[in-house]
Motif scaffolding. Sequence first.
Motif, mmCIF file in Angstrom:
data_model
loop_
_atom_site.group_PDB
_atom_site.id
_atom_site.type_symbol
_atom_site.label_atom_id
_atom_site.label_comp_id
_atom_site.label_asym_id
_atom_site.label_seq_id
_atom_site.Cartn_x
_atom_site.Cartn_y
_atom_site.Cartn_z
ATOM 1 N N PRO A 1 0.583 -1.188 0.611
ATOM 2 C CA PRO A 1 -0.254 0.471 -0.182
ATOM 3 C C PRO A 1 0.680 1.485 -0.170
ATOM 4 O O PRO A 1 0.115 2.414 -0.301
ATOM 5 C CB PRO A 1 -1.254 -0.165 1.236
ATOM 6 C CG PRO A 1 -0.715 -1.497 1.569
ATOM 7 C CD PRO A 1 0.221 -2.581 0.823
ATOM 8 N N THR A 2 2.063 1.430 0.423
ATOM 9 C CA THR A 2 2.886 2.553 0.614
ATOM 10 C C THR A 2 4.332 1.997 -0.726
ATOM 11 O O THR A 2 4.656 3.421 -0.623
ATOM 12 C CB THR A 2 3.536 2.766 1.754
ATOM 13 O OG1 THR A 2 4.420 1.846 1.475
ATOM 14 C CG2 THR A 2 2.479 2.662 2.838
ATOM 15 N N ASP A 3 4.246 1.442 -1.086
ATOM 16 C CA ASP A 3 4.891 1.095 -2.635
ATOM 17 C C ASP A 3 4.522 1.291 -3.646
ATOM 18 O O ASP A 3 4.499 -0.033 -4.218
ATOM 19 C CB ASP A 3 6.321 0.274 -2.396
ATOM 20 C CG ASP A 3 7.075 -0.015 -2.915
ATOM 21 O OD1 ASP A 3 7.058 0.469 -4.012
ATOM 22 O OD2 ASP A 3 7.912 0.067 -2.988
ATOM 23 N N PRO A 4 4.349 2.350 -4.741
ATOM 24 C CA PRO A 4 3.209 1.831 -5.976
ATOM 25 C C PRO A 4 4.157 0.539 -6.826
ATOM 26 O O PRO A 4 3.749 -0.094 -7.636
ATOM 27 C CB PRO A 4 3.494 4.197 -6.704
ATOM 28 C CG PRO A 4 3.907 4.232 -5.571
ATOM 29 C CD PRO A 4 4.601 3.173 -4.209
ATOM 30 N N VAL A 5 5.446 0.949 -7.242
ATOM 31 C CA VAL A 5 5.967 -0.425 -8.228
ATOM 32 C C VAL A 5 5.541 -2.126 -7.732
ATOM 33 O O VAL A 5 5.100 -2.650 -8.060
ATOM 34 C CB VAL A 5 7.171 -0.040 -7.764
ATOM 35 C CG1 VAL A 5 7.909 -0.943 -8.967
ATOM 36 C CG2 VAL A 5 7.544 1.004 -8.184
ATOM 37 N N LEU A 6 5.676 -1.920 -5.816
ATOM 38 C CA LEU A 6 5.099 -3.464 -5.808
ATOM 39 C C LEU A 6 4.139 -3.306 -5.510
ATOM 40 O O LEU A 6 2.863 -4.652 -5.745
ATOM 41 C CB LEU A 6 5.635 -3.423 -4.344
ATOM 42 C CG LEU A 6 7.585 -3.692 -3.504
ATOM 43 C CD1 LEU A 6 7.109 -3.644 -2.119
ATOM 44 C CD2 LEU A 6 8.178 -4.674 -4.333
ATOM 45 N N ALA A 7 2.897 -2.611 -6.180
ATOM 46 C CA ALA A 7 1.718 -2.638 -5.646
ATOM 47 C C ALA A 7 1.692 -2.284 -7.209
ATOM 48 O O ALA A 7 -0.075 -3.510 -7.456
ATOM 49 C CB ALA A 7 1.152 -1.401 -4.619
ATOM 50 N N GLY A 8 2.022 -2.858 -7.856
ATOM 51 C CA GLY A 8 1.264 -2.691 -9.254
ATOM 52 C C GLY A 8 1.284 -3.520 -10.178
ATOM 53 O O GLY A 8 -0.578 -3.509 -10.320
ATOM 54 N N SER A 9 1.438 -4.575 -10.140
ATOM 55 C CA SER A 9 0.948 -6.087 -10.666
ATOM 56 C C SER A 9 -0.402 -6.497 -9.961
ATOM 57 O O SER A 9 -0.524 -6.565 -10.219
ATOM 58 C CB SER A 9 2.156 -7.327 -10.081
ATOM 59 O OG SER A 9 2.599 -6.939 -8.587
ATOM 60 N N ARG A 10 -0.515 -6.261 -8.870
ATOM 61 C CA ARG A 10 -1.680 -6.044 -7.327
ATOM 62 C C ARG A 10 -3.106 -5.563 -8.448
ATOM 63 O O ARG A 10 -4.038 -5.609 -8.406
ATOM 64 C CB ARG A 10 -1.282 -5.480 -6.167
ATOM 65 C CG ARG A 10 -3.005 -6.181 -5.239
ATOM 66 C CD ARG A 10 -2.685 -5.837 -4.137
ATOM 67 N NE ARG A 10 -3.755 -5.382 -3.067
ATOM 68 C CZ ARG A 10 -3.899 -6.547 -2.596
ATOM 69 N NH1 ARG A 10 -3.481 -8.167 -2.620
ATOM 70 N NH2 ARG A 10 -5.674 -7.025 -1.750
ATOM 71 N N LEU A 11 -2.491 -3.683 -8.183
ATOM 72 C CA LEU A 11 -3.547 -3.266 -8.991
ATOM 73 C C LEU A 11 -3.654 -3.298 -10.222
ATOM 74 O O LEU A 11 -4.858 -3.239 -10.945
ATOM 75 C CB LEU A 11 -2.898 -2.217 -8.061
ATOM 76 C CG LEU A 11 -3.256 -1.410 -6.772
ATOM 77 C CD1 LEU A 11 -2.440 0.187 -6.603
ATOM 78 C CD2 LEU A 11 -4.387 -1.465 -6.097
ATOM 79 N N ALA A 12 -2.968 -4.165 -11.489
ATOM 80 C CA ALA A 12 -3.766 -3.913 -12.332
ATOM 81 C C ALA A 12 -4.584 -4.999 -13.155
ATOM 82 O O ALA A 12 -5.060 -5.031 -13.944
ATOM 83 C CB ALA A 12 -1.993 -4.746 -12.808
ATOM 84 N N THR A 13 -5.090 -5.771 -12.084
ATOM 85 C CA THR A 13 -5.840 -6.330 -11.620
ATOM 86 C C THR A 13 -7.156 -5.931 -12.064
ATOM 87 O O THR A 13 -8.505 -6.105 -12.472
ATOM 88 C CB THR A 13 -6.323 -7.515 -11.165
ATOM 89 O OG1 THR A 13 -6.192 -7.204 -9.468
ATOM 90 C CG2 THR A 13 -4.408 -8.583 -11.018
ATOM 91 N N PHE A 14 -7.292 -4.581 -11.696
ATOM 92 C CA PHE A 14 -8.783 -3.511 -10.759
ATOM 93 C C PHE A 14 -8.341 -2.365 -11.874
ATOM 94 O O PHE A 14 -9.515 -2.644 -12.442
ATOM 95 C CB PHE A 14 -8.556 -3.154 -9.735
ATOM 96 C CG PHE A 14 -8.590 -4.109 -9.414
ATOM 97 C CD1 PHE A 14 -10.077 -4.992 -8.948
ATOM 98 C CD2 PHE A 14 -7.804 -4.373 -7.329
ATOM 99 C CE1 PHE A 14 -10.077 -6.237 -7.792
ATOM 100 C CE2 PHE A 14 -8.238 -5.127 -7.091
ATOM 101 C CZ PHE A 14 -9.597 -6.338 -6.724
#
Length: 413
Positions: free
Chosen positions: A377-390
């Motif tokens: 939640p505090t790292d946009p790069v680490l979050a990217g592969s997760r949020l890409a599904t939405f």
Amino acid sequence: MKAKRVDVVVVGGGIAGSALAAVLARDGHGVLLLERQVVYRDKVRGEVINCWGVLELIRLGLEQAVLDAGGTYVNRFVGFDEVVDPDVALGNALKLDEMLPGIRGVLDVGHPEACEALATAAEAAGATVVRGVGDVRVTGGAAPSVRYEHGGAEYEAPCRLVVGADGRTSTVRRQLGVPLTQTPPNSLGGGLLVEDLDAWPVHITSIGTEGDLLYFVFPRSGGKARLYLLHDVAQKGRFAGPDRREAFLKAFQFRCIPGSEMFGAARASQSCAFYPMNDSWTEVPYVPGAVLIGDAAGWTDPIIGQGLSVALRDARVVWDVLRTERDWTPRAFAPYGREREVRMRRLRASGRVRTTINMTFTPEGAARRLAYAKSWPTDPVLAGSRLATFKGPFEVPPESFEDDVLERIFALR
């Protein structure tokens, strides 16, 4: 018997094929849509249009058709999981209606109902829709045509373009000699449609891990929901036999989900089937005289639930090509092929992350899952592969899908 010449023959009346047929017919093209099924059957998959897929549905002008077919907007995602306190999970709910501007959330819909709605929209727009089609023989090249059996007779439809939208076992792809690469199964996943699940909030979807199972809850209005369970490939047959539905619902009574006894009281449909979960791709999804869309062109592991969004994106991009290019040759489809290659490669990375994070059923896997829950939640790069599904694979940092970033995630403890 020879049918009249048309502009486009679409083989396959699923989500991708029917959506494309509808918009092409609406534009005034002569379209023939061929479908094997007379009545669309429940194949226990294809239930979710994620936020970026909803955007494509709206661009195609087909959102209302899917809503009228029983589509339900879900605006919150709660990750109930054995490593997270339920109250914390509720407090950290993702706001799906804020993922993309103007998009109300994830759209859950029954696959047969959605196919029926889109095929009906295609017919209403002027496409000729033929159901109950038998053997299909496709010719590409400079003079494309499709021969097909229907009602005991054989027909031929010459055309400008053949669209292969006939799913994973595509006869169009095979006959045109387009190679398909597939990975071995990453897991086995199965679904069950239930009713009388009124206790589950209709606006909340959930995914999480407990024990040796990954679960999904995709609700619809009227107390309906599609439930999914995924497990290791070594457990093939775990939910088989005459009591498979009862075993499925018993397994769904997870400790991490508040009030999960509701699942044991739900009424199950007859359809309860498991499938191998894997990735596939075509290097070039087009040849002279033909183009592939949807699963016919390759799919991502269903563990990330992107099939309908991919199908709608394919339909929209190919529609753009056909309405802006006068020359429907491979040159015109090259940008579609390049965009799809990047899109699917990024989504495969998202699938790899979810499989590794949510399906490593060990203490080390649980520790990594908790560490990732705290860090992304505090790292946009680490979050990217997760949020890409939405959000979609082009709405997050592109470096999120690089191998070194994935290894950073997998090294978390």
